[in-house]
Design a protein around this motif. Structure first.
Motif, short mmCIF file in Angstrom:
data_model
loop_
_atom_site.label_atom_id
_atom_site.label_comp_id
_atom_site.label_asym_id
_atom_site.label_seq_id
_atom_site.Cartn_x
_atom_site.Cartn_y
_atom_site.Cartn_z
N PRO A 42 13.33 -0.83 4.66
CA PRO A 42 13.23 -1.14 6.09
C PRO A 42 14.22 -2.24 6.45
O PRO A 42 14.94 -2.74 5.59
CB PRO A 42 11.78 -1.60 6.25
CG PRO A 42 11.36 -2.03 4.89
CD PRO A 42 12.15 -1.22 3.92
N GLY A 71 10.98 -5.43 6.57
CA GLY A 71 10.05 -4.63 7.34
C GLY A 71 8.87 -5.45 7.83
O GLY A 71 7.76 -4.94 7.88
N TRP A 106 5.56 -0.86 2.34
CA TRP A 106 5.96 -0.44 3.69
C TRP A 106 5.89 1.08 3.80
O TRP A 106 5.39 1.60 4.78
CB TRP A 106 7.37 -0.92 3.97
CG TRP A 106 7.86 -0.60 5.34
CD1 TRP A 106 7.51 -1.21 6.51
CD2 TRP A 106 8.81 0.40 5.70
NE1 TRP A 106 8.17 -0.65 7.56
CE2 TRP A 106 8.98 0.34 7.10
CE3 TRP A 106 9.53 1.34 4.98
CZ2 TRP A 106 9.84 1.18 7.78
CZ3 TRP A 106 10.40 2.18 5.66
CH2 TRP A 106 10.54 2.09 7.05
N ASP A 107 6.36 1.79 2.77
CA ASP A 107 6.36 3.25 2.80
C ASP A 107 4.94 3.82 2.76
O ASP A 107 4.63 4.76 3.46
CB ASP A 107 7.14 3.82 1.62
CG ASP A 107 8.64 3.71 1.81
OD1 ASP A 107 9.07 3.51 2.96
OD2 ASP A 107 9.37 3.80 0.82
#
Length: 140
Positions: A42, A71, A106-107
C-alpha cells in the motif's frame, strides 16, 4: 536523441546528520526504494534518518531510523552498525520484514480489535439451548 527522465518525488524522505557522505546516502536511497516501491505494498510515506556520531570512540557510530506509515499502519525500524553500508543493509533487512508484515495485515484485513474492557465488542457467548447444561445450572 533526447530522453526524459522524470522521477516522482519520493514519499519517503531521506535525511542525514553528522558526517554522512554522498555515497552512503545514494546507497541508502537505492536500498530504501527497493523495499518501499515493491508491487503489492500500500502507499508508503515517512522518513528515514541516517546519523553518524561525532565521537570517534563509539563502537557503532552509524545509526539509522525509519519512521514510516504503510497503508495507515505505523512502522518504526532502528539499526546501528560500524559502517554506513552495514547500517543501511541492516536497515533494509529489518524494513523489509516489517513492510512484509504490514502488507500482509493490510491485504488480509486483519485489524486489532478493541478489547471489551476498553469499550470494544467482546466475544459473543452463544445462547443456551433449552435443556442444556447452562439452563440446568440456572434452574437448580
Amino acid at each position: 536523441m533526447t530522453t526524459e527522465h522524470t522521477q516522482e518525488t519520493p514519499l519517503v524522505r531521506l535525511r542525514s546528520e553528522g558526517a554522512v557522505d554522498e555515497e552512503t546516502l545514494a546507497y541508502a536511497r537505492t536500498k530504501i526504494d527497493a523495499v518501499v516501491t515493491r508491487p503489492g505494498l500500500p502507499a508508503v510515506t515517512g522518513e528515514v534518518r541516517i546519523v553518524r556520531a561525532a565521537a570517534h570512540h563509539a563502537g557503532r557510530p552509524w545509526s539509522a531510523t525509519a519512521d514510516l506509515r504503510i497503508g495507515g499502519r505505523p512502522v518504526v525500524v532502528l539499526a546501528e552498525e560500524a559502517t554506513g553500508t552495514e547500517v543501511v543493509d541492516q536497515l533494509q533487512d529489518r524494513l523489509r520484514r516489517q513492510t512484509d508484515k504490514a502488507a500482509r495485515s493490510w491485504d488480509n484485513g486483519h485489524r486489532t480489535t478493541v478489547p471489551p474492557w476498553r469499550g470494544g465488542g467482546g466475544l459473543q457467548v452463544p445462547a443456551a439451548r433449552p435443556g442444556g447444561a447452562a439452563e440446568d445450572s440456572r434452574t437448580a
